[in-house]
Design a protein around this motif. Structure first.
Motif, PDB file in Angstrom:
ATOM      1  N   LYS A 105       0.758  -1.276   0.109  1.00 17.77           N
ATOM      2  CA  LYS A 105       0.319   0.520  -0.234  1.00 17.77           C
ATOM      3  C   LYS A 105       0.761   0.825  -0.349  1.00 17.77           C
ATOM      4  O   LYS A 105       0.640   1.944  -0.664  1.00 17.77           O
ATOM      5  CB  LYS A 105      -0.673  -0.141   0.856  1.00 17.77           C
ATOM      6  N   ALA A 106       2.353   1.372   0.411  1.00 15.90           N
ATOM      7  CA  ALA A 106       2.910   2.217   0.769  1.00 15.90           C
ATOM      8  C   ALA A 106       3.396   2.746  -0.213  1.00 15.90           C
ATOM      9  O   ALA A 106       3.601   3.932  -0.691  1.00 15.90           O
ATOM     10  CB  ALA A 106       4.264   2.229   1.551  1.00 15.90           C
ATOM     11  N   ALA A 107       4.006   1.326  -1.516  1.00 17.88           N
ATOM     12  CA  ALA A 107       4.918   1.317  -2.861  1.00 17.88           C
ATOM     13  C   ALA A 107       3.421   2.340  -3.602  1.00 17.88           C
ATOM     14  O   ALA A 107       3.965   2.656  -4.974  1.00 17.88           O
ATOM     15  CB  ALA A 107       4.680   0.053  -2.905  1.00 17.88           C
ATOM     16  N   SER A 108       2.299   2.148  -3.645  1.00 17.79           N
ATOM     17  CA  SER A 108       1.818   1.661  -4.718  1.00 17.79           C
ATOM     18  C   SER A 108       0.346   3.920  -4.306  1.00 17.79           C
ATOM     19  O   SER A 108      -0.523   3.931  -4.641  1.00 17.79           O
ATOM     20  CB  SER A 108       0.423   1.199  -4.486  1.00 17.79           C
ATOM     21  N   TRP A 109       1.834   4.498  -4.264  1.00 14.52           N
ATOM     22  CA  TRP A 109       1.316   5.846  -4.230  1.00 14.52           C
ATOM     23  C   TRP A 109       1.321   6.810  -5.106  1.00 14.52           C
ATOM     24  O   TRP A 109       2.808   6.659  -5.793  1.00 14.52           O
ATOM     25  CB  TRP A 109       2.588   7.143  -2.865  1.00 14.52           C
ATOM     26  N   VAL A 110       0.719   7.537  -5.602  1.00 17.15           N
ATOM     27  CA  VAL A 110       0.489   8.010  -6.991  1.00 17.15           C
ATOM     28  C   VAL A 110       1.202   9.271  -7.078  1.00 17.15           C
ATOM     29  O   VAL A 110       0.420  10.263  -5.617  1.00 17.15           O
ATOM     30  CB  VAL A 110      -0.941   8.212  -7.353  1.00 17.15           C
TER      31      VAL A 110
END
Length: 138
Positions: free
Chosen positions: A29-34
Motif C-alpha cells: 500500500k505504501a509503494a502504490s502511492w500516486v
C-alpha cells in the motif's frame, strides 16, 4: 502522579495475526502511492489501473493507443478498423494536467541571497585580487 489507565496492562502476543502478510500489505500500500495529486484525487480504488486511467483519458500502454504501422502492407489488404472510443468520464483530470504542463518551469539553480551578498561584498572590497579574496573569511 497517576498513570494512564491502559498502561499497566500486560502486552499479549496475538497469535491469530499473520505478521508477514500484514507487513507485506503495508509495504504494497505504501509503494502504490500516486505522486500526481490530480490523478490521486480522481482515483477509484474499486477499479483496476487500466479502468481508472481510461476514465481519466490517459493510457496505460502507449503502444496500444498509437500502434505502429506495418510498412509492407498493400492498401487493398488493410481493413480500416475503428476502435471504439472509451468514454472519458473524468476530463477534468486531463485538463488540469495540461494546464499544469503549460506553466513555465521554475528555475531552481539560483544561489542563496546570503551568498550573493557575500560575493558582492568581497568583489567590491578586493576587485580582481583573487588571492586576497581567498584569504578573506567572514
Amino acid at each position: 502522579m497517576p498513570k494512564a489507565k491502559g498502561k499497566t496492562r500486560r502486552q499479549k502476543f496475538s497469535y491469530n495475526v499473520n505478521w508477514k502478510r500484514l507487513i507485506q500489505n503495508a509495504r504494497w500500500k505504501a509503494a502504490s502511492w500516486v505522486e500526481c495529486s490530480h490523478i490521486r484525487h480522481a482515483w477509484d480504488h474499486a477499479k483496476s489501473v487500466q479502468q481508472n486511467l481510461a476514465e481519466m483519458g490517459l493510457a496505460m500502454d502507449p503502444n496500444k493507443v498509437v500502434p505502429l504501422r506495418k510498412r509492407k502492407v498493400n492498401a487493398m489488404d488493410v481493413d480500416i478498423e475503428e476502435r471504439p472510443t472509451e468514454l472519458v468520464r473524468k476530463p477534468y483530470v486531463l485538463n488540469d494536467l495540461e494546464a499544469e504542463a503549460s506553466f513555465p518551469e521554475k528555475k531552481g539553480n539560483t544561489l542563496s541571497r546570503d551568498l550573493i551578498d557575500y560575493v558582492r561584498y568581497v568583489v567590491e572590497k578586493h576587485g580582481e585580487d583573487y588571492k586576497a579574496m581567498a584569504l578573506y573569511v567572514p
